[in-house]
Design an enzyme around this catalytic site. Structure first.
Site, short mmCIF file in Angstrom:
data_model
loop_
_atom_site.label_atom_id
_atom_site.label_comp_id
_atom_site.label_asym_id
_atom_site.label_seq_id
_atom_site.Cartn_x
_atom_site.Cartn_y
_atom_site.Cartn_z
N GLY A 50 0.83 -1.20 0.00
CA GLY A 50 0.00 0.00 0.00
C GLY A 50 0.86 1.24 0.00
O GLY A 50 1.76 1.39 0.84
N ASN A 73 -1.91 -7.78 12.13
CA ASN A 73 -0.90 -6.79 11.81
C ASN A 73 -1.47 -5.39 11.92
O ASN A 73 -2.64 -5.15 11.63
CB ASN A 73 -0.29 -7.05 10.42
CG ASN A 73 -0.97 -6.28 9.31
OD1 ASN A 73 -0.69 -5.10 9.07
ND2 ASN A 73 -1.90 -6.93 8.62
N CYS A 134 -8.75 2.62 4.67
CA CYS A 134 -7.92 3.58 5.40
C CYS A 134 -8.79 4.71 5.93
O CYS A 134 -9.81 5.05 5.33
CB CYS A 134 -6.78 4.15 4.56
SG CYS A 134 -6.83 3.84 2.83
N ILE A 195 -11.21 -10.18 0.70
CA ILE A 195 -11.39 -9.18 1.73
C ILE A 195 -10.02 -8.62 2.16
O ILE A 195 -8.99 -9.29 2.02
CB ILE A 195 -12.09 -9.78 2.99
CG1 ILE A 195 -11.28 -10.91 3.59
CG2 ILE A 195 -13.50 -10.20 2.68
CD1 ILE A 195 -11.82 -11.43 4.93
N GLY A 253 -6.83 -15.87 3.46
CA GLY A 253 -6.45 -17.18 3.95
C GLY A 253 -6.13 -18.22 2.89
O GLY A 253 -6.00 -19.39 3.21
C1 LIG Z 1 1.67 -7.72 6.99
C2 LIG Z 1 0.51 -7.35 6.13
C3 LIG Z 1 0.49 -6.11 5.47
C4 LIG Z 1 -0.59 -5.75 4.67
N1 LIG Z 1 -0.57 -4.54 4.01
C5 LIG Z 1 -1.61 -4.20 3.20
C6 LIG Z 1 -1.59 -2.96 2.48
O1 LIG Z 1 -0.63 -2.19 2.55
N2 LIG Z 1 -2.67 -2.66 1.69
C7 LIG Z 1 -3.75 -3.51 1.59
O2 LIG Z 1 -4.70 -3.20 0.85
N3 LIG Z 1 -3.77 -4.69 2.23
C8 LIG Z 1 -2.74 -5.04 3.04
N4 LIG Z 1 -2.78 -6.25 3.70
C9 LIG Z 1 -3.94 -7.14 3.55
C10 LIG Z 1 -3.67 -8.26 2.54
O3 LIG Z 1 -3.37 -7.73 1.25
C11 LIG Z 1 -4.88 -9.21 2.45
O4 LIG Z 1 -6.03 -8.50 2.03
C12 LIG Z 1 -5.18 -9.88 3.78
O5 LIG Z 1 -3.99 -10.17 4.49
C13 LIG Z 1 -6.00 -11.18 3.62
O6 LIG Z 1 -5.30 -12.14 2.86
P1 LIG Z 1 -4.40 -13.33 3.51
O7 LIG Z 1 -5.27 -14.00 4.53
O8 LIG Z 1 -4.04 -14.20 2.34
O9 LIG Z 1 -3.22 -12.67 4.12
C14 LIG Z 1 -1.70 -6.64 4.52
C15 LIG Z 1 -1.67 -7.88 5.18
C16 LIG Z 1 -0.61 -8.24 5.96
C17 LIG Z 1 -0.62 -9.59 6.65
#
Ligand SMILES: Cc1cc2nc3c(=O)[nH]c(=O)nc-3n(C[C@H](O)[C@H](O)[C@H](O)COP(=O)(O)O)c2cc1C
Length: 311
Positions: A50, A73, A134, A195, A253
């Site tokens: 982001g 996080n 945000c 999501i 996930g």
């Molecule tokens: C450490 C971390 C940093 C993230 N930073 C962003 C971000 O900067 N912008 C954003 O839209 N989502 C951010 N996310 C969300 C992820 O892109 C994703 O939507 C969310 O983690 C769910 O997917 P997952 O379960 O596969 O991790 C972040 C997630 C994690 C774990």
């Protein structure tokens, strides 16, 4: 067998991916880690961290916490700012075959517009993903993604500012993503992704204080998958009739090919992988191969046949 997937059918150039596996924002930085380069060329697309107008150092430590089947996080959008991204990273992305989607985060509507305007015409940028999770500082800190009017406003404004394929990334925190998905689709989004993380917290019982310096953080990883899948399914049923040309990118996930297939069958045209990148850096390639193997075994010739098969 065809595993290509189109993420922007309403866009004049489209956003065609070689396969449906995309890296989620914030879990791969800007793709500059040399150890990841080999993986990059096998994936459908990369979404970068982001990015905000000005550089941000993020929240105080601790800002992550491992949870049962996931993590919390509260990084606080640590990033070098859009100008550094454009100057240093986009020329490298321009040499890649794999499209890079720039995830943008603004504190005001004007910031979102400025970010999109700066990215316009920059080589190496394949599309924009708008993170509406945000806080809108003018609206007292409520997140843009909290209601359909502010999602419509951001989407309309960014749409006017850019000719790039536009993805709006939805927040799960209202519990029902359908209203904001419809708002984004009606306001010119080429696709929606969902999501983002679900707000949670942890408490250090010895200190009797919240673990995260920010108190709350976003939950991600396998723990959120059933919720994410339900939300993708609901949004897919809603958009199928109202906006059949607005694809969904399923996130939450996804850790293996079976998870990815579930999201595709729930109506996602592609999936993003986030938290799994931290524990299994090869997950992306494994998921691409696992999906292909499944399609081969099932005699499916085009991935389009399984997208939305469970709706
Ligand atoms: C450490 C971390 C940093 C993230 N930073 C962003 C971000 O900067 N912008 C954003 O839209 N989502 C951010 N996310 C969300 C992820 O892109 C994703 O939507 C969310 O983690 C769910 O997917 P997952 O379960 O596969 O991790 C972040 C997630 C994690 C774990």
């Amino acid at each position: 067998m065809n595993v290509q997937t189109q993420l922007a059918p309403r866009h004049k150039n489209g956003l065609l991916l070689r396969n449906p596996v995309v890296i989620a924002s914030g879990t791969f930085g800007y793709g500059m880690d040399n150890t990841k380069i080999a993986e990059v060329c096998r994936l459908g697309a990369i979404t970068c961290k982001g990015t905000t107008l000005r550089p941000r150092s993020g929240n105080e430590q601790p800002r992550t916490l491992e949870t049962a089947s996931g993590m919390l996080n509260a990084i606080g959008l640590q990033n070098p700012g859009i100008h550094t991204v454009i100057e240093e990273y986009t020329p490298i992305w321009a040499t890649w075959q794999t499209p890079v989607i720039v995830n943008i985060a603004g504190e005001t509507l004007e910031e979102f517009v400025e970010l999109a305007t700066l990215l316009e015409g920059v080589e190496g940028v394949a599309g924009i993903e708008v993170n509406v999770s945000c806080p809108n500082i003018i609206a007292g800190g409520a997140v843009f993604g909290a209601n359909e009017q502010s999602v419509a406003d951001v989407t309309t404004s960014v749409r006017r500012a850019t000719l790039l394929p536009l993805i709006v990334k939805l927040s799960p925190n209202s519990g029902d993503a359908r209203p904001t998905a419809l708002a984004a689709a009606s306001s010119g989004a080429d696709a929606v992704s969902l999501i983002n993380t679900i707000t949670g917290m942890g408490i250090n019982i010895h200190k009797r204080r919240p673990v995260l310096a920010n108190i709350t953080g976003g939950l991600s990883g396998p723990a959120v998958k059933p919720i994410a899948l339900r939300m993708v399914y609901e949004v897919a049923r809603e958009l199928r009739s109202a906006h059949p040309l607005v694809p969904i990118i399923g996130i939450g996930g996804v850790s293996n090919a079976n998870d990815a297939l579930e999201f595709l069958m729930a109506g996602a045209s592609a999936i993003q992988i986030g938290t799994i990148n931290f524990t299994n850096p090869k997950a992306g390639i494994e998921i691409v191969e696992g999906v292909e193997e499944f399609l081969l075994q099932e005699g499916v010739e085009d991935i389009a046949e399984i997208i939305g098969a469970a709706l």
